[in-house]
Write an enzyme that holds these catalytic residues in place. Structure first.
Site, PDB file in Angstrom:
ATOM      1  CB  SER A   1      -0.954   0.001   1.194  1.00 23.90           C
ATOM      2  OG  SER A   1      -0.230  -0.130   2.404  1.00 23.90           O
TER       3      SER A   1
ATOM      4  CG  HIS B   1      -1.248   4.156   4.241  1.00 23.99           C
ATOM      5  ND1 HIS B   1      -2.500   4.019   4.816  1.00 23.99           N
ATOM      6  CD2 HIS B   1      -0.901   2.922   3.805  1.00 23.99           C
ATOM      7  CE1 HIS B   1      -2.887   2.758   4.717  1.00 23.99           C
ATOM      8  NE2 HIS B   1      -1.941   2.080   4.118  1.00 23.99           N
TER       9      HIS B   1
END
Length: 305
Positions: A148, A200
């Site tokens: 991610s 992230h």
């Protein structure tokens, strides 16, 4: 600790196979497809002797203090469960179609490799920053795996090449597309506290370093994007006969996407099975729409020890 998997193959994996078939293997560029296949193979552990999740997860303690540098190479490509794998790979399909077409297959492979390593390095550094600012040593030992972070970096790059747009996050929150990554970063953390905020954030920072900082110029000192390397699939009967109808049967739920004025000139619609008769700007817009839809459906895409 990491949650155990009771079975290797689950519903998420079957959905991934369905989505790949629905998009069309002939429409997925080779590096994008090979990256997906490799991560599926790692998840299924088809090769004996692969490390466990606890042996590849990224944390400041494991990488810096224990000098386990191999984690910087491996951590992005392992996943906790089949749903983690599914949503990351569906998102990657559309980013790969957009960026591999723009940059060429060789440069896109180079880009993914560099983003993967730099995102993990940045994550290690953010662990030290958080520990100093918040005076909490827990941030040094938080351990995360998954693709991610790389996807956030690729999303920054993808939106950089789009004209100004307004995206609707989660079906209700209008955000300018250039700021969508930052909005999603906060929204994901609110909805899924277990997700790796720093992982992230690391991806976003690396993506910004590419589009606004020196990273792109440094990378292009060694390899330039080349249109001659762009993947061009062969025309198939499926897309020759039905290219006008393909996007009238979307494989994803509806995603609200409002277009603002762009500074782009209108271009001719020279058909190829890769573009489905759309101009380059429309292809990028459709790619981002699908990519954002895939990401908004599932956000538990990291695992923290």
């Amino acid at each position: 600790m990491f949650r155990s998997r009771q079975r290797r193959e689950g519903f998420g994996l079957m959905l991934l196979i369905y989505q790949i078939a629905n998009v069309g293997v002939d429409r997925i560029p080779p590096v994008t497809l090979a990256t997906i296949v490799a991560q599926v193979a790692l998840y299924l552990r088809i090769v004996n002797g692969l490390p466990s999740l606890s042996d590849v997860c990224i944390s400041s303690v494991n990488v810096w203090y224990k000098e386990d540098w191999i984690r910087l190479l491996l951590g992005s490509f392992f996943h906790v469960d089949d749903w983690h794998l599914y949503f990351n790979m569906v998102s990657f399909i559309w980013k790969g179609i957009s960026l591999e077409k723009r940059f060429g297959s060789l440069y896109f492979l180079y880009l993914v490799a560099v983003l993967s390593i730099l995102t993990n390095i940045t994550l290690v550094g953010l662990g030290f920053v958080a520990e100093q600012l918040l005076q909490n040593p827990m941030y040094l030992s938080e351990c995360a795996v998954g693709f991610s972070g790389v996807l956030f970096a690729l999303k920054v790059i993808t939106t950089h090449y789009l004209p100004s747009q307004t995206s609707i996050l989660m079906g209700f929150l209008p955000v300018p597309s250039r700021w969508a990554c930052w909005a999603e970063l906060l929204l994901i953390q609110i909805l899924v506290p277990r997700a790796s905020f720093m992982g992230h954030l690391a991806g976003i920072l690396v993506g910004v370093a590419y589009v606004k900082g020196p990273l792109k110029n440094l990378m292009q000192m060694f390899l330039l994007p080349a249109s001659s390397r762009v993947y061009r699939p062969q025309t198939s009967r499926r897309y020759t006969e039905a290219n006008q109808n393909e996007f009238s049967r979307p494989s994803y739920p509806s995603y609200t996407y409002r277009s603002g004025p762009s500074g782009y000139r209108s271009r001719g619609r020279e058909y190829s099975p890769y573009s489905n008769g759309m101009s380059e700007e429309e292809q990028l817009q459709e790619t981002l729409r699908r990519s954002q839809q895939g990401e908004s459906m599932y956000h538990e895409n990291t695992c923290v020890l």
